[in-house]
Scaffold this active site. Structure first.
Site, PDB file in Angstrom:
ATOM      1  N   GLU A  25      -0.656  -8.838   4.923  1.00 36.24           N
ATOM      2  CA  GLU A  25      -0.466  -8.906   6.378  1.00 36.24           C
ATOM      3  C   GLU A  25      -1.788  -8.842   7.142  1.00 36.24           C
ATOM      4  OE1 GLU A  25      -0.835  -4.485   5.838  1.00 36.24           O
ATOM      5  OE2 GLU A  25      -0.281  -6.229   4.639  1.00 36.24           O
ATOM      6  N   HIS A  30      -3.300  -5.955   0.981  1.00 31.87           N
ATOM      7  CA  HIS A  30      -2.619  -6.161   2.259  1.00 31.87           C
ATOM      8  C   HIS A  30      -2.535  -7.636   2.646  1.00 31.87           C
ATOM      9  CE1 HIS A  30      -2.433  -1.932   3.764  1.00 31.87           C
ATOM     10  NE2 HIS A  30      -3.450  -1.776   2.930  1.00 31.87           N
ATOM     11  N   CYS A  36       0.846  -1.198   0.000  1.00 27.30           N
ATOM     12  CA  CYS A  36       0.000   0.000   0.000  1.00 27.30           C
ATOM     13  C   CYS A  36       0.884   1.252   0.000  1.00 27.30           C
ATOM     14  CB  CYS A  36      -0.964  -0.041   1.193  1.00 27.30           C
ATOM     15  SG  CYS A  36      -2.404   1.035   1.014  1.00 27.30           S
TER      16      CYS A  36
END
Length: 224
Positions: free
Chosen positions: A196, A194, A86
């Protein structure tokens, strides 16, 4: 192995990255403040999402001048794995470590939802747990994720197999729905989704581990 999670003023996904590595992968990880000038003791460098320096001027434009970015560049040249997620992707493009630019979303609105991502290149150190054409689900959360390159650069990206991920649908106006690209050397990945935020079933799914786990697999094998 040890991961570095770079923390810029305004980063807000650094904690997500930290725990994805610590709990999701079971690997060593440390926060690294943006003033650091030496990253040689780390094996993998993560540039997390957020709003570095408040996204003033444009996303990533100021963060690229942080002292740590020269160290990031040095480690990239050595072949270390670097992943920008991002805002981290935006910083990598501003720093010239990846081609292209991230513009405001086509609809000029912040988009925050889980979307379908198509794997375009399964031969990178970040995608060996995946298959070309495989569809995975990952969260996105951005206002400036509209990836742009000119026609010449797009042709080069295709010719070098540097397009790693595409959105299944047109989410934000990105050229050819590009969601993630890699450098020519194959060790620096930038992506807007994302991974994560998708490492534990409590978060909705674990598809992010395909990407993060691939990094570990390929580090063990000896790199790019």
């Amino acid at each position: 192995m040890k991961f570095a999670v770079i923390v810029f003023p305004g980063s807000n996904c650094d904690v997500d990255c930290y725990y994805a590595v610590k709990d999701g992968l079971g690997e060593g990880v440390e926060y690294v403040w943006h003033q650091e000038k030496n990253l040689s003791k780390y094996d993998v460098i993560m540039l997390p999402g957020g709003f570095s320096y408040g996204d003033y001027l444009r996303a990533g434009a100021i963060a690229r001048f942080s002292p740590v970015m020269e160290a990031v560049r040095e480690e990239a040249e050595k072949g270390k794995f670097i992943i920008g997620i991002c805002n981290g992707f935006q910083i990598l493009t501003e720093a010239g470590l990846l081609p292209g630019a991230l513009r405001k979303n086509e609809g000029l609105k912040f988009i925050c939802k889980t979307v379908s991502i198509i794997v375009e290149n399964d031969k990178t150190p970040f995608t060996t747990r995946l298959k070309k054409g495989q569809e995975i689900l990952l969260p996105i959360a951005h206002g400036e994720g509209n990836y742009y390159v000119d026609d010449k650069t797009l042709k080069e990206l295709k010719g070098n197999n540097q397009i790693v991920f595409r959105y299944k649908e047109n989410i934000n106006g990105s050229v050819e729905r590009i969601a993630g690209v890699i450098n020519k050397k194959g060790n620096v990945l930038g992506m807007m989704p994302h991974p994560e935020r998708a490492y534990d079933s409590l978060l909705g799914n674990t598809d992010g581990l395909y990407i993060l786990g691939s990094i570990v697999d390929n580090f063990v094998k000896g790199g790019v």
